[in-house]
Design a protein around this motif. Structure first.
Motif, PDB file in Angstrom:
ATOM      1  N   SER A 139       6.571  58.390 -41.664  1.00  0.00           N
ATOM      2  CA  SER A 139       6.611  59.759 -42.182  1.00  0.00           C
ATOM      3  C   SER A 139       7.674  59.914 -43.261  1.00  0.00           C
ATOM      4  CB  SER A 139       6.918  60.739 -41.040  1.00  0.00           C
ATOM      5  OG  SER A 139       5.917  60.695 -40.057  1.00  0.00           O
ATOM      6  N   GLY A 140       7.298  60.620 -44.326  1.00  0.00           N
ATOM      7  CA  GLY A 140       8.240  60.881 -45.399  1.00  0.00           C
ATOM      8  C   GLY A 140       8.457  59.734 -46.350  1.00  0.00           C
ATOM      9  N   THR A 141       7.664  58.669 -46.206  1.00  0.00           N
ATOM     10  CA  THR A 141       7.795  57.518 -47.101  1.00  0.00           C
ATOM     11  C   THR A 141       6.527  57.372 -47.941  1.00  0.00           C
ATOM     12  OG1 THR A 141       6.791  55.845 -45.660  1.00  0.00           O
ATOM     13  CG2 THR A 141       9.111  56.390 -45.265  1.00  0.00           C
ATOM     14  N   PRO A 190      -0.925  54.659 -47.868  1.00  0.00           N
ATOM     15  CA  PRO A 190      -1.519  53.317 -47.845  1.00  0.00           C
ATOM     16  C   PRO A 190      -1.734  52.794 -46.426  1.00  0.00           C
ATOM     17  CG  PRO A 190       0.218  53.426 -49.487  1.00  0.00           C
ATOM     18  CD  PRO A 190       0.287  54.706 -48.707  1.00  0.00           C
ATOM     19  N   ALA A 191      -0.810  53.097 -45.519  1.00  0.00           N
ATOM     20  CA  ALA A 191      -0.958  52.635 -44.134  1.00  0.00           C
ATOM     21  C   ALA A 191      -2.158  53.306 -43.467  1.00  0.00           C
ATOM     22  CB  ALA A 191       0.317  52.931 -43.344  1.00  0.00           C
ATOM     23  N   ALA A 192      -2.390  54.591 -43.781  1.00  0.00           N
ATOM     24  CA  ALA A 192      -3.543  55.294 -43.219  1.00  0.00           C
ATOM     25  C   ALA A 192      -4.843  54.662 -43.703  1.00  0.00           C
ATOM     26  CB  ALA A 192      -3.490  56.770 -43.594  1.00  0.00           C
ATOM     27  N   ILE A 193      -4.903  54.313 -44.990  1.00  0.00           N
ATOM     28  CA  ILE A 193      -6.092  53.648 -45.527  1.00  0.00           C
ATOM     29  C   ILE A 193      -6.267  52.265 -44.905  1.00  0.00           C
ATOM     30  CG2 ILE A 193      -7.225  52.816 -47.617  1.00  0.00           C
ATOM     31  CD1 ILE A 193      -7.051  55.844 -47.394  1.00  0.00           C
ATOM     32  N   HIS A 236     -17.660  51.504 -48.126  1.00  0.00           N
ATOM     33  CA  HIS A 236     -16.980  52.548 -48.901  1.00  0.00           C
ATOM     34  C   HIS A 236     -16.079  53.385 -47.993  1.00  0.00           C
ATOM     35  CE1 HIS A 236     -16.261  56.179 -51.237  1.00  0.00           C
ATOM     36  NE2 HIS A 236     -16.827  56.864 -50.261  1.00  0.00           N
ATOM     37  N   TYR A 237     -16.587  53.759 -46.829  1.00  0.00           N
ATOM     38  CA  TYR A 237     -15.778  54.567 -45.912  1.00  0.00           C
ATOM     39  C   TYR A 237     -14.545  53.811 -45.430  1.00  0.00           C
ATOM     40  CZ  TYR A 237     -18.901  58.571 -45.387  1.00  0.00           C
ATOM     41  OH  TYR A 237     -19.625  59.706 -45.611  1.00  0.00           O
ATOM     42  N   GLY A 238     -14.602  52.491 -45.457  1.00  0.00           N
ATOM     43  CA  GLY A 238     -13.446  51.695 -45.062  1.00  0.00           C
ATOM     44  C   GLY A 238     -12.270  51.845 -46.007  1.00  0.00           C
ATOM     45  N   ARG A 239     -12.488  52.494 -47.157  1.00  0.00           N
ATOM     46  CA  ARG A 239     -11.405  52.728 -48.112  1.00  0.00           C
ATOM     47  C   ARG A 239     -11.060  54.218 -48.204  1.00  0.00           C
ATOM     48  NH1 ARG A 239     -15.085  49.659 -50.996  1.00  0.00           N
ATOM     49  NH2 ARG A 239     -15.442  51.314 -52.533  1.00  0.00           N
ATOM     50  N   THR A 240     -11.407  54.966 -47.178  1.00  0.00           N
ATOM     51  CA  THR A 240     -11.155  56.405 -47.170  1.00  0.00           C
ATOM     52  C   THR A 240     -10.491  56.804 -45.862  1.00  0.00           C
ATOM     53  OG1 THR A 240     -13.258  56.982 -46.123  1.00  0.00           O
ATOM     54  CG2 THR A 240     -13.253  56.771 -48.533  1.00  0.00           C
ATOM     55  N   PHE A 241      -9.962  58.019 -45.850  1.00  0.00           N
ATOM     56  CA  PHE A 241      -9.379  58.530 -44.605  1.00  0.00           C
ATOM     57  C   PHE A 241     -10.299  59.597 -44.022  1.00  0.00           C
ATOM     58  CE2 PHE A 241      -6.186  60.969 -42.089  1.00  0.00           C
ATOM     59  CZ  PHE A 241      -5.873  59.952 -41.213  1.00  0.00           C
ATOM     60  N   PHE A 242     -11.476  59.146 -43.579  1.00  0.00           N
ATOM     61  CA  PHE A 242     -12.434  59.996 -42.886  1.00  0.00           C
ATOM     62  C   PHE A 242     -12.605  59.475 -41.463  1.00  0.00           C
ATOM     63  CE2 PHE A 242     -13.816  60.721 -47.332  1.00  0.00           C
ATOM     64  CZ  PHE A 242     -13.782  62.109 -47.337  1.00  0.00           C
ATOM     65  N   THR A 243     -13.303  60.243 -40.640  1.00  0.00           N
ATOM     66  CA  THR A 243     -13.512  59.820 -39.250  1.00  0.00           C
ATOM     67  C   THR A 243     -14.576  58.737 -39.128  1.00  0.00           C
ATOM     68  OG1 THR A 243     -15.116  61.616 -38.956  1.00  0.00           O
ATOM     69  CG2 THR A 243     -12.837  62.059 -38.304  1.00  0.00           C
TER      70      THR A 243
END
Length: 216
Positions: free
Chosen positions: A41-43, A48-51, A94-101
């Motif tokens: 958090s805050g960095t 990038p870590a979420a992706i 494609h979804y593997g490069r996004t922050f979706f469910t």
């Protein structure tokens, strides 16, 4: 108060507009990833870590798909072809490069089916489906065939073990709805009545998102 308020589409009742500002998605995904991403958090590493997590979920789903194919007796070469077509020839990659469910839901459902078909791990399959329900409540529809399979084969113990985590996820979702939106049955995405025929044609042939035109 400097908070963006979306304009409701024509014909949508004002009751769909929540009194407090919440995400338009269920909170299951951020709750799932919080233990892994909170230290960042805050960095500048947080996004990038979420992706990266989405990519990892996609790869896990791919491995589960391969395991499922082998459980049905597919040869090694046939499995490789099926994996390539399914994951590289559709929007999955494609979804593997996004922050979706979607990457996480895919990993959960394929993992659940692979665990049960390959090893009859009903409880773990139910836990994965329960996680999927917490991320997107409509996910329960994808889990229903596996539960129906257990009932048809009269595997009562497996059915109970499979349904228990999903039931807990449904209760948790209803409690979150009550806490955030004031009612147990209204989530972040309200239910809109539509035409089944129009929806079916759109899902298949829409030039923007139709399955046959967008990802043949």
């Amino acid at each position: 108060n400097h908070h963006p308020v979306p304009k409701l589409a024509d014909g949508v009742p004002s009751s769909f507009l929540p009194t407090r500002e919440y995400s338009s998605h269920w909170p299951g995904l951020p709750l799932l990833l919080a233990p892994f991403l909170f230290p960042l958090s805050g960095t500048t590493y947080l996004e990038p870590a979420a992706i990266l997590c989405s990519w990892i979920a996609t790869v896990l789903g791919m491995l589960a798909f391969a395991s499922l194919a082998r459980s049905f007796g597919a040869s090694k070469n046939s499995t490789l072809v099926a994996v390539a077509l399914t994951f590289l020839g559709t929007p999955v990659w494609h979804y593997g490069r996004t922050f979706f469910t979607e990457p996480y839901a895919l990993a959960c459902v394929l993992g659940a089916y692979a665990l049960y078909v390959g090893g009859r791990c009903a409880l773990l399959a139910g836990v994965l489906c329960g996680l999927g329900v917490l991320m997107k409540n409509s996910f329960i529809v994808i889990a229903m065939p596996l539960g129906a399979y257990m009932l048809v084969r009269k595997q009562w113990k497996d059915a109970v073990l499979f349904a228990a985590p999903i039931g807990l996820a449904v209760v948790a979702s209803m409690l979150l709805n009550q806490m955030m939106f004031g009612t147990y049955f209204l989530g972040p995405q309200g239910w809109e009545k539509g035409n089944v025929a129009t929806g079916t044609v759109g899902l298949l042939f829409s030039t923007d998102h139709g399955l046959l035109t967008f990802a043949p």
